[in-house]
Write an enzyme that holds these catalytic residues in place. Structure first.
Site, mmCIF file in Angstrom:
data_model
loop_
_atom_site.group_PDB
_atom_site.id
_atom_site.type_symbol
_atom_site.label_atom_id
_atom_site.label_comp_id
_atom_site.label_asym_id
_atom_site.label_seq_id
_atom_site.Cartn_x
_atom_site.Cartn_y
_atom_site.Cartn_z
ATOM 1 N N HIS A 49 -2.947 3.993 2.913
ATOM 2 C CA HIS A 49 -3.155 5.252 2.202
ATOM 3 C C HIS A 49 -4.338 5.997 2.804
ATOM 4 C CE1 HIS A 49 -6.219 2.942 -0.066
ATOM 5 N NE2 HIS A 49 -6.692 4.098 -0.490
ATOM 6 N N HIS A 60 -7.292 9.344 1.835
ATOM 7 C CA HIS A 60 -7.884 10.312 0.912
ATOM 8 C C HIS A 60 -8.453 11.437 1.765
ATOM 9 C CE1 HIS A 60 -7.721 7.525 -2.467
ATOM 10 N NE2 HIS A 60 -8.320 6.612 -1.723
ATOM 11 N N TYR A 72 -12.392 4.935 10.619
ATOM 12 C CA TYR A 72 -11.477 6.046 10.330
ATOM 13 C C TYR A 72 -11.957 6.841 9.125
ATOM 14 C CZ TYR A 72 -8.939 2.605 13.048
ATOM 15 O OH TYR A 72 -8.585 1.675 13.991
#
Length: 177
Positions: A59, A61, A147
């Protein structure tokens, strides 16, 4: 039937959570250069500013600010997800309903968005984004995760390199979406 409505403010700033369909997968970090390229291509043709972002294996954000008069974040996400999916090898299982819709089944269909209300709300969401790899146990300090936009924040002097070690989770956590 109730129709889902997304919040939409032209020129607004939004927080997003976008998930892979298979939450045990690691496609996002395994193909990080592809994801970066897909985001860059969409940004080039449909500009937006990435205020903060973190990519985890399954996932991500992000906080985006859209140009004045523009509220089309949904089409941008659709283009990013489609481009990423098209460029991956076809190895995933695809349900009949997704096949009928012409979908690959890589991403969850929906994502979470939140319109940022003010500077405090913005700061809390940036902290949440940068702390997320620590929260999930990938690293002991936020700056250890490669990342993440935290590296830009460190470079700009907005946070220290040792910000958000794994002992401050309760301070930064404000709930899961």
């Amino acid at each position: 039937m109730m129709q889902y409505r997304r919040v939409s403010h032209a020129g607004g700033t939004y927080f997003f959570t976008v998930n892979l369909n298979n939450r045990r997968d690691s496609l996002l970090t395994a193909h990080i250069d592809l994801l970066r390229d897909c985001v860059a291509n969409v940004k080039q043709n449909h500009p937006f500013h990435i205020d903060a972002m973190v990519v985890l294996p399954e996932h991500l954000h992000a906080i985006w600010t859209l140009p004045e008069g523009d509220a089309a974040y949904a089409s941008r996400w659709r283009m990013i997800k489609a481009s990423f999916s098209r460029r991956l090898p076809k190895e995933e299982a695809v349900s009949q309903s997704r096949q009928t819709q012409g979908e690959r089944g890589i991403w969850q269909r929906r994502y979470w968005e939140h319109a940022i209300r003010d500077e405090e709300d913005f700061a809390r969401h940036v902290d949440y984004i940068h702390y997320n790899p620590v929260k999930h146990g990938y690293v002991g300090c936020a700056s250890e995760w490669p990342y993440s936009s935290i590296h830009r924040y460190i470079r700009l002097g907005l946070v220290d390199a040792d910000w958000a070690s794994d002992d401050v989770g309760e301070v930064l956590s404000f709930g899961e979406w």
